[in-house]
Design an enzyme around this catalytic site. Structure first.
Site, PDB file in Angstrom:
ATOM      1  N   ASN A 282       0.918  -1.295   0.054  1.00  0.00           N
ATOM      2  CA  ASN A 282      -0.007   0.022   0.111  1.00  0.00           C
ATOM      3  C   ASN A 282       0.958   1.255   0.060  1.00  0.00           C
ATOM      4  O   ASN A 282       2.001   1.144   0.151  1.00  0.00           O
ATOM      5  CB  ASN A 282      -0.785  -0.136   1.175  1.00  0.00           C
ATOM      6  CG  ASN A 282      -0.275   0.171   2.502  1.00  0.00           C
ATOM      7  OD1 ASN A 282       0.983  -0.258   2.572  1.00  0.00           O
ATOM      8  ND2 ASN A 282      -0.824   0.791   3.486  1.00  0.00           N
ATOM      9  N   CYS A 284       1.863   3.398   2.439  1.00  0.00           N
ATOM     10  CA  CYS A 284       3.230   3.815   2.921  1.00  0.00           C
ATOM     11  C   CYS A 284       4.011   2.605   3.522  1.00  0.00           C
ATOM     12  O   CYS A 284       4.708   2.714   4.192  1.00  0.00           O
ATOM     13  CB  CYS A 284       2.368   4.316   4.481  1.00  0.00           C
ATOM     14  SG  CYS A 284       1.437   5.835   3.887  1.00  0.00           S
ATOM     15  N   GLU A 286       3.353  -0.325   4.637  1.00  0.00           N
ATOM     16  CA  GLU A 286       3.334  -1.383   5.819  1.00  0.00           C
ATOM     17  C   GLU A 286       2.343  -2.543   5.412  1.00  0.00           C
ATOM     18  O   GLU A 286       2.228  -3.553   6.019  1.00  0.00           O
ATOM     19  CB  GLU A 286       2.615  -0.677   7.063  1.00  0.00           C
ATOM     20  CG  GLU A 286       1.109  -0.156   6.829  1.00  0.00           C
ATOM     21  CD  GLU A 286       0.951   1.199   6.270  1.00  0.00           C
ATOM     22  OE1 GLU A 286       1.805   1.719   5.452  1.00  0.00           O
ATOM     23  OE2 GLU A 286       0.033   1.660   6.147  1.00  0.00           O
TER      24      GLU A 286
HETATM   25  N1  UDP Z   1      -3.748   6.671   3.341  1.00  0.00           N
HETATM   26  C1  UDP Z   1      -4.149   7.295   2.223  1.00  0.00           C
HETATM   27  N2  UDP Z   1      -4.308   8.580   2.203  1.00  0.00           N
HETATM   28  C2  UDP Z   1      -3.567   9.318   3.127  1.00  0.00           C
HETATM   29  C3  UDP Z   1      -2.982   8.752   4.263  1.00  0.00           C
HETATM   30  C4  UDP Z   1      -3.293   7.448   4.382  1.00  0.00           C
HETATM   31  O1  UDP Z   1      -4.763   6.616   1.320  1.00  0.00           O
HETATM   32  O2  UDP Z   1      -3.470  10.841   2.962  1.00  0.00           O
HETATM   33  C5  UDP Z   1      -3.971   5.052   3.669  1.00  0.00           C
HETATM   34  C6  UDP Z   1      -2.599   4.339   2.969  1.00  0.00           C
HETATM   35  O3  UDP Z   1      -2.814   3.155   2.670  1.00  0.00           O
HETATM   36  C7  UDP Z   1      -1.540   4.438   4.217  1.00  0.00           C
HETATM   37  C8  UDP Z   1      -2.793   3.938   5.181  1.00  0.00           C
HETATM   38  O4  UDP Z   1      -3.932   4.732   4.664  1.00  0.00           O
HETATM   39  O5  UDP Z   1      -0.713   3.462   4.059  1.00  0.00           O
HETATM   40  C9  UDP Z   1      -2.468   4.208   6.592  1.00  0.00           C
HETATM   41  O6  UDP Z   1      -2.071   5.489   6.896  1.00  0.00           O
HETATM   42  P1  UDP Z   1      -2.297   6.169   8.319  1.00  0.00           P
HETATM   43  O7  UDP Z   1      -2.030   5.125   9.118  1.00  0.00           O
HETATM   44  O8  UDP Z   1      -1.425   7.255   8.389  1.00  0.00           O
HETATM   45  O9  UDP Z   1      -3.896   6.584   8.110  1.00  0.00           O
HETATM   46  P2  UDP Z   1      -4.720   7.088   9.211  1.00  0.00           P
HETATM   47  O10 UDP Z   1      -5.787   5.905   9.691  1.00  0.00           O
HETATM   48  O11 UDP Z   1      -4.036   7.475  10.513  1.00  0.00           O
HETATM   49  O12 UDP Z   1      -5.717   8.313   8.666  1.00  0.00           O
END
Ligand code: UDP
Length: 587
Positions: A282, A284, A286
């Site tokens: 994905n 980021c 992970e």
């Molecule tokens: N993600 C996305 N857009 C964003 C940030 C995150 O699509 O602007 C997706 C992406 O797959 C990333 C995952 O959400 O790897 C998790 O990111 P994060 O944990 O920062 O998201 P949160 O749930 O805190 O918004």
């Protein structure tokens, strides 16, 4: 499913100032004029009740939906666990796309490429992020059979994906995030490595190079390695592995891009190899996934699992509490799969087969602060392993329990677990460590397994909002040491760190370290410790000072390989004017 009534005695959630802004901007429901009409309490109840309602489907369920809804509500509003952003935004709204992570295949034909562009747009619109491998696309200047012309290569198509993304805001809140991966043995690899050399270029993409074991061995022995044409599977040239690695390091030194992922290692841990190879992660990094797979994530706030010793000293981790949270969270994430409506039938099918979930942790730096263990210490690295082993073991045990109630994931028999007679599990994977860019703001905790960026700082969040933030555990420790003053806090906000503040107690300066105070090797050791007990991968950036050399980055990339990481991302302070997503800042 009928909506569950909100209990009259449901307590109001306590929302920190930063979270209020973020929740209202992105998560609470709005009318067509953009006016927020949902309270934060209603938001958390909407999510808790709609995810708990899925329970009613299972005859052998051991819990009642109404009681579970209340447990989920308490779990989220105590900020002990939060599901990924799309779940908070969309659960119970009728939109129903609840997963953050997707991987789409990009086939070597115009139809396939533009299908992927369209599918990515649909996913972005629903709040998810997409990863792609461009490795199947034929090299630039190779022949196109149908027209006799020449192909334009992966990079030119990548730019189209980037442009399309630019135009689509995720549910009107944020722009889509993408990962683009190219195998190191693709003929266009050098062009791909340099793709982001100009600032702002391909800014909706994180790029990673897919490194193979054969390539890493060639780097070690300073040998050439083969370049393979993906459309004919024939060797069409070779490059010196060390030279390629060197260019990779040079570009990462310049801008942080590209990162690297170890493809063979990711596939060694592929729980369902009969369904094909994992080509991408994905955005980021992970969450490695098969083509058309999606995964929903959720994160436990470890800062809430601190137990002060009875004597006021000997503090520990509250393992019983952590176990309770893990079990409830796994049930939550498994229910999210059932509550989710995916934008494509292929995705519904893949998710239905493997039922991957990604439970991870955040607030790790907060927990270490409370335990008075410096992030940059062997004690912290060992504790990381202990904590994550516990989380994974308990998550798997919860998944086993769900399998007894609901049956194993449908592809279980053909999976590595089925083959080895382990399990059965309800989920092909259970653990992933996400960046928690926005979740950590809502939870008021440190993000993922990262050290704090600064002990006190001014955060720019979306347009003109400015948020001042000091770490609460740091403030408490200052007060305890009789060292707290508004003037001191102001001073600290300017530099972020207390490393050079000799007038502060030595013990505080040892424990309250920030990302920039930490030698890069500790970042990496921490990542490797968490990775050891994480089914999927760990989101982590190795932060480097501006003065870091290329040799240091080489060393980090190499050690990431030696330590068993699945990939690594570095960021040299000041090397990029704008940073890629996941920092919690808006568009
Ligand atoms: N993600 C996305 N857009 C964003 C940030 C995150 O699509 O602007 C997706 C992406 O797959 C990333 C995952 O959400 O790897 C998790 O990111 P994060 O944990 O920062 O998201 P949160 O749930 O805190 O918004």
């Amino acid at each position: 499913m009928s909506k569950m009534k909100m209990p009259t005695n449901l307590p109001d959630p306590i929302i920190n100032e930063n979270a209020k802004i973020v929740l209202a901007r992105r998560y609470q429901k709005k009318d067509t004029e953009g006016t927020v009409y949902e309270t934060a309490k209603e938001l958390f109840w909407r999510v808790a009740s709609s995810i708990a309602a899925e329970e009613a489907k299972y005859d052998r369920s051991t819990v009642k939906p109404a009681a579970l809804a209340r447990d989920f509500y308490d779990l989220m509003t105590s900020y002990s666990f939060l599901p990924n952003s799309p779940t908070l935004m969309n659960a119970g709204t009728g939109l129903g796309q609840l997963a953050a992570c997707f991987v789409l295949p990009v086939g070597d034909s115009i139809e396939d490429i533009f299908d992927a562009v369209k599918h990515a747009a649909m996913i972005h619109k629903s709040g998810g992020g997409t990863g792609f491998s461009f490795s199947r696309l034929r090299a630039k200047d190779s022949v196109v059979g149908s027209t006799g012309g020449v192909a334009s290569g992966p990079l030119s198509f990548l730019r189209i994906f980037n442009c399309a993304t630019e135009q689509i805001k995720q549910g009107g809140t944020r722009r889509g995030a993408n990962m683009g991966i190219l195998r190191v043995d693709h003929p266009d690899i050098l062009e791909f490595i340099k793709a982001k050399e100009r600032d702002g270029e391909l800014n909706n993409f994180n790029l990673s190079i897919g490194l193979t074991e054969a390539f890493m061995r060639a780097v070690e022995k300073n040998e050439d390695y083969d370049l393979v044409a993906p459309n004919s599977a024939t060797v069409i040239g070779s490059l010196n592995a060390r030279e390629v690695f060197n260019i990779l390091v040079q570009k990462a030194w310049e801008s942080g891009d590209p990162g690297i992922v170890f493809l063979d290692r990711i596939n060694r841990d592929n729980p369902t190899p009969t369904q094909g190879d994992i080509e991408s992660t994905n955005p980021c990094g992970e969450q490695p996934l098969l083509p058309y797979e999606a995964c929903n994530l959720g994160s436990i706030n470890l800062g809430n699992c601190y137990a002060r010793g009875h004597n006021g000293k000997d503090s520990e981790i509250d393992w019983d509490e952590l176990r309770r949270i893990v079990h409830l969270s796994v049930r939550f994430l498994d229910n999210v799969i059932d509550a989710s409506v995916y934008p494509l039938p292929q995705i519904t099918e893949m998710v239905g087969k493997n039922r991957k979930i990604g439970l991870g942790v955040m607030g790790w730096a907060d927990l270490l602060y409370q335990l008075r263990v410096p992030y940059n210490s062997q004690t912290a690295v060992d504790l990381a392993e202990r904590v994550m082993k516990f989380v994974r073991d308990e998550a798997r045990s919860a998944s086993k329990q769900l399998a007894a109630e609901r049956g194993p994931f449908p592809a279980y028999a053909e999976s590595v677990f089925g083959e080895a007679n382990l399990g059965p599990y309800r989920n092909a994977t259970t653990t992933t460590i996400a960046p928690t860019g926005t979740l950590s703001i809502i939870g008021g905790c440190s993000s993922g397994v990262e050290p704090l960026f600064a002990l006190s700082f001014v955060r720019n969040v979306m347009d003109n909002d400015k948020l001042v933030e000091s770490n609460p555990f740091f403030e408490a420790a200052l007060k305890e040491a009789d060292a707290h003053s508004p003037k001191l806090m102001e001073e600290i906000a300017k530099v972020g760190t207390i490393r050079k503040m000799d007038h502060l107690p030595e013990e505080l300066r040892r424990v309250f370290v920030t990302a920039m105070d930490i030698e890069p090797i500790w970042h990496l050791k921490m990542q490797a410790s968490f990775q050891k007990y994480t089914d999927n991968a760990v989101s982590k950036t190795v932060n480097l000072p501006n003065s870091a050399t290329k040799e240091e980055i080489w060393d980090i990339y190499w050690k990431a390989y030696e330590y068993g990481c699945k990939g690594v991302t570095v960021y040299r302070d000041g090397s990029k004017t704008s940073q890629v997503l996941c920092t919690g800042d808006g568009d």
